[in-house]
Design a protein around this motif. Structure first.
Motif, mmCIF file in Angstrom:
data_model
loop_
_atom_site.group_PDB
_atom_site.id
_atom_site.type_symbol
_atom_site.label_atom_id
_atom_site.label_comp_id
_atom_site.label_asym_id
_atom_site.label_seq_id
_atom_site.Cartn_x
_atom_site.Cartn_y
_atom_site.Cartn_z
ATOM 1 N N GLN A 1 -12.728 -6.429 0.647
ATOM 2 C CA GLN A 1 -11.779 -7.287 -0.074
ATOM 3 C C GLN A 1 -11.032 -8.165 0.916
ATOM 4 O O GLN A 1 -10.707 -7.735 2.026
ATOM 5 C CB GLN A 1 -10.792 -6.410 -0.849
ATOM 6 C CG GLN A 1 -9.638 -7.135 -1.517
ATOM 7 C CD GLN A 1 -8.747 -6.182 -2.291
ATOM 8 O OE1 GLN A 1 -9.198 -5.486 -3.203
ATOM 9 N NE2 GLN A 1 -7.471 -6.128 -1.940
ATOM 10 N N ARG B 1 0.810 -1.224 0.000
ATOM 11 C CA ARG B 1 0.000 0.000 0.000
ATOM 12 C C ARG B 1 0.837 1.264 0.000
ATOM 13 O O ARG B 1 0.385 2.306 -0.470
ATOM 14 C CB ARG B 1 -0.930 -0.004 1.216
ATOM 15 C CG ARG B 1 -2.299 -0.613 0.996
ATOM 16 C CD ARG B 1 -2.262 -1.970 0.370
ATOM 17 N NE ARG B 1 -3.599 -2.526 0.152
ATOM 18 C CZ ARG B 1 -3.827 -3.750 -0.292
ATOM 19 N NH1 ARG B 1 -2.794 -4.539 -0.577
ATOM 20 N NH2 ARG B 1 -5.056 -4.192 -0.476
ATOM 21 N N ARG C 1 -12.464 -9.987 -4.635
ATOM 22 C CA ARG C 1 -13.101 -8.675 -4.720
ATOM 23 C C ARG C 1 -14.552 -8.757 -5.196
ATOM 24 O O ARG C 1 -15.258 -7.754 -5.182
ATOM 25 C CB ARG C 1 -12.316 -7.780 -5.688
ATOM 26 C CG ARG C 1 -10.922 -7.468 -5.246
ATOM 27 C CD ARG C 1 -10.115 -6.730 -6.293
ATOM 28 N NE ARG C 1 -10.773 -5.542 -6.827
ATOM 29 C CZ ARG C 1 -10.807 -4.370 -6.209
ATOM 30 N NH1 ARG C 1 -10.248 -4.229 -5.030
ATOM 31 N NH2 ARG C 1 -11.412 -3.343 -6.768
ATOM 32 N N THR D 1 -9.818 -5.789 3.962
ATOM 33 C CA THR D 1 -9.692 -4.345 3.783
ATOM 34 C C THR D 1 -10.933 -3.766 3.131
ATOM 35 O O THR D 1 -11.752 -4.488 2.537
ATOM 36 C CB THR D 1 -8.477 -4.004 2.889
ATOM 37 O OG1 THR D 1 -8.586 -4.737 1.657
ATOM 38 C CG2 THR D 1 -7.178 -4.345 3.577
ATOM 39 N N ARG D 2 -11.062 -2.448 3.283
ATOM 40 C CA ARG D 2 -12.019 -1.672 2.492
ATOM 41 C C ARG D 2 -11.213 -0.922 1.453
ATOM 42 O O ARG D 2 -10.273 -0.192 1.780
ATOM 43 C CB ARG D 2 -12.780 -0.680 3.360
ATOM 44 C CG ARG D 2 -13.765 -1.299 4.310
ATOM 45 C CD ARG D 2 -15.092 -1.552 3.681
ATOM 46 N NE ARG D 2 -16.037 -2.149 4.632
ATOM 47 C CZ ARG D 2 -17.199 -2.658 4.275
ATOM 48 N NH1 ARG D 2 -17.554 -2.667 3.000
ATOM 49 N NH2 ARG D 2 -18.000 -3.173 5.176
ATOM 50 N N GLU D 3 -11.596 -1.100 0.208
ATOM 51 C CA GLU D 3 -10.868 -0.454 -0.877
ATOM 52 C C GLU D 3 -11.695 0.686 -1.468
ATOM 53 O O GLU D 3 -12.729 1.063 -0.924
ATOM 54 C CB GLU D 3 -10.517 -1.499 -1.939
ATOM 55 C CG GLU D 3 -9.689 -2.667 -1.422
ATOM 56 C CD GLU D 3 -8.306 -2.274 -0.939
ATOM 57 O OE1 GLU D 3 -7.799 -1.213 -1.367
ATOM 58 O OE2 GLU D 3 -7.712 -3.020 -0.134
ATOM 59 N N THR E 1 -7.562 -10.764 1.315
ATOM 60 C CA THR E 1 -6.281 -11.157 0.748
ATOM 61 C C THR E 1 -5.701 -12.279 1.597
ATOM 62 O O THR E 1 -5.551 -12.120 2.817
ATOM 63 C CB THR E 1 -5.294 -9.974 0.730
ATOM 64 O OG1 THR E 1 -5.855 -8.894 -0.036
ATOM 65 C CG2 THR E 1 -3.962 -10.384 0.122
ATOM 66 N N CYS F 1 -7.075 6.720 -3.035
ATOM 67 C CA CYS F 1 -8.104 6.072 -2.205
ATOM 68 C C CYS F 1 -7.407 5.038 -1.326
ATOM 69 O O CYS F 1 -7.358 3.851 -1.686
ATOM 70 C CB CYS F 1 -9.168 5.405 -3.063
ATOM 71 S SG CYS F 1 -9.998 6.506 -4.213
ATOM 72 N N SER G 1 -6.316 2.182 1.190
ATOM 73 C CA SER G 1 -6.990 1.019 1.742
ATOM 74 C C SER G 1 -7.202 1.217 3.238
ATOM 75 O O SER G 1 -6.345 1.768 3.930
ATOM 76 C CB SER G 1 -6.150 -0.241 1.531
ATOM 77 O OG SER G 1 -5.963 -0.509 0.166
ATOM 78 N N THR G 2 -8.340 0.769 3.723
ATOM 79 C CA THR G 2 -8.613 0.785 5.152
ATOM 80 C C THR G 2 -8.537 -0.645 5.669
ATOM 81 O O THR G 2 -9.285 -1.509 5.211
ATOM 82 C CB THR G 2 -10.005 1.363 5.456
ATOM 83 O OG1 THR G 2 -10.085 2.695 4.965
ATOM 84 C CG2 THR G 2 -10.281 1.354 6.953
ATOM 85 N N PHE H 1 -3.925 3.615 -4.700
ATOM 86 C CA PHE H 1 -3.806 3.568 -3.246
ATOM 87 C C PHE H 1 -3.544 4.956 -2.666
ATOM 88 O O PHE H 1 -3.975 5.264 -1.551
ATOM 89 C CB PHE H 1 -2.677 2.610 -2.839
ATOM 90 C CG PHE H 1 -2.989 1.162 -3.103
ATOM 91 C CD1 PHE H 1 -4.260 0.659 -2.922
ATOM 92 C CD2 PHE H 1 -1.995 0.296 -3.546
ATOM 93 C CE1 PHE H 1 -4.547 -0.677 -3.154
ATOM 94 C CE2 PHE H 1 -2.261 -1.045 -3.781
ATOM 95 C CZ PHE H 1 -3.549 -1.530 -3.587
#
Length: 287
Positions: A256, A178, A274, A248-250, A258, A230, A232-233, A227
């Protein structure tokens, strides 16, 4: 007061969900099959079933086999890479040892091979009972399980990564990927790394797996502007289908997952899901 015995379906339900998910690769479909088995169990006359667990197991497997007949066609027209729906387990909880590579290996098997292998090799069901469940002779079931065993042997984890080390690698990978730390990222990935991304045609994803260290680094370099715009959270670190990883929140609020397959001390496979339809069930437990 005498304690009432627990309902047979309630006792069997966790086991039934595990085998249905492994058969189908879908959390929602597994839940639907198990619910249907309950309705069929309820339709039986009281006291007519001597072994409720065996009855429910047979019903679930047969419903899965029926479901797979139509699912095959759906998989054939699936857009992009298909991955099983992610099952996410807390970083501090128990971790399923039936990991993503094995789930993908099951996709190469015929439905009957899959059923025989799961029932006998994974859940320890005797071949006589396997035969009664899938309506084949015991000798045929042994052949089905043997072929399946040979097919998936190479996909069994050779050296499962220690739990704490796996989460350390997941955290390092999240930060490096990220933040555009490509040198750090290179030190985490193996030379034969492969990135899989499942968007199902409903979210942006790779059309084909990205194989090799240099192509993977170029892929993550190309994602840096996104990234940066926006970020990633991180929702949480977790185990995704038995592999260390994170949720994560994308961009656009897309949830999402991983999962990272680790070989030695390097990340060898990266599985990104996703497709909104496949992560919807996680929304119920995500802050």
């Amino acid at each position: 007061m005498t304690e009432q015995p627990e309902d047979p379906f309630t006792l069997a339900r966790p086991w039934l969900l595990r085998i249905a998910y492994r058969m189908l690769g879908s959390v929602g479909d597994a839940e639907g099959v198990v619910q249907e088995s309950y309705l069929r169990f309820q339709d039986q006359a009281p006291g007519s079933i001597l072994n409720p667990g065996a009855f429910l197991r047979r019903v679930v497997i047969r419903l899965c086999l029926d479901h797979l007949k139509s699912a095959r066609r759906t998989r054939e027209i699936y857009v992009g890479t298909w991955l099983p729906e992610p099952v996410v387990e807390p970083a501090e909880g128990e971790v399923d040892d039936f990991v993503m590579p094995l789930l993908l290996a099951l996709e190469r098997l015929t439905p009957l091979e899959r059923a025989a292998f799961l029932l006998h090799d994974i859940f320890g069901v005797a071949f006589d009972e396997v035969a009664a469940t899938i309506r084949r002779e015991p000798a045929a079931c042994r052949q089905l399980a043997r072929r399946a065993r040979e097919s998936v042997r190479a996909d069994r984890p050779r050296f499962p990564v220690a739990r704490a080390r796996g989460l350390e690698l997941a955290a390092a990978f999240f930060a490096a990927s990220r933040n555009g730390e490509l040198d750090r990222l290179q030190s985490l990935l193996s030379e034969d790394v492969v990135v899989y991304s499942d968007g199902g045609g409903k979210a942006s994803s790779l059309e084909h797996p990205c194989a090799g260290l240099q192509p993977a680094l170029e892929l993550f370099a190309s994602l840096q502007p996104l990234f940066a715009e926006c970020p990633s959270t991180l929702v949480r670190y977790a185990f995704v289908n038995g592999l260390p990883g994170f949720v994560t929140r994308e961009a656009g609020g897309l949830l999402q997952t991983t999962g990272l397959e680790v070989d030695g001390d390097r990340i060898r496979r990266i599985y990104v899901t996703r497709n909104p339809d496949k992560v919807r069930h996680l929304d119920r437990s995500s802050p």
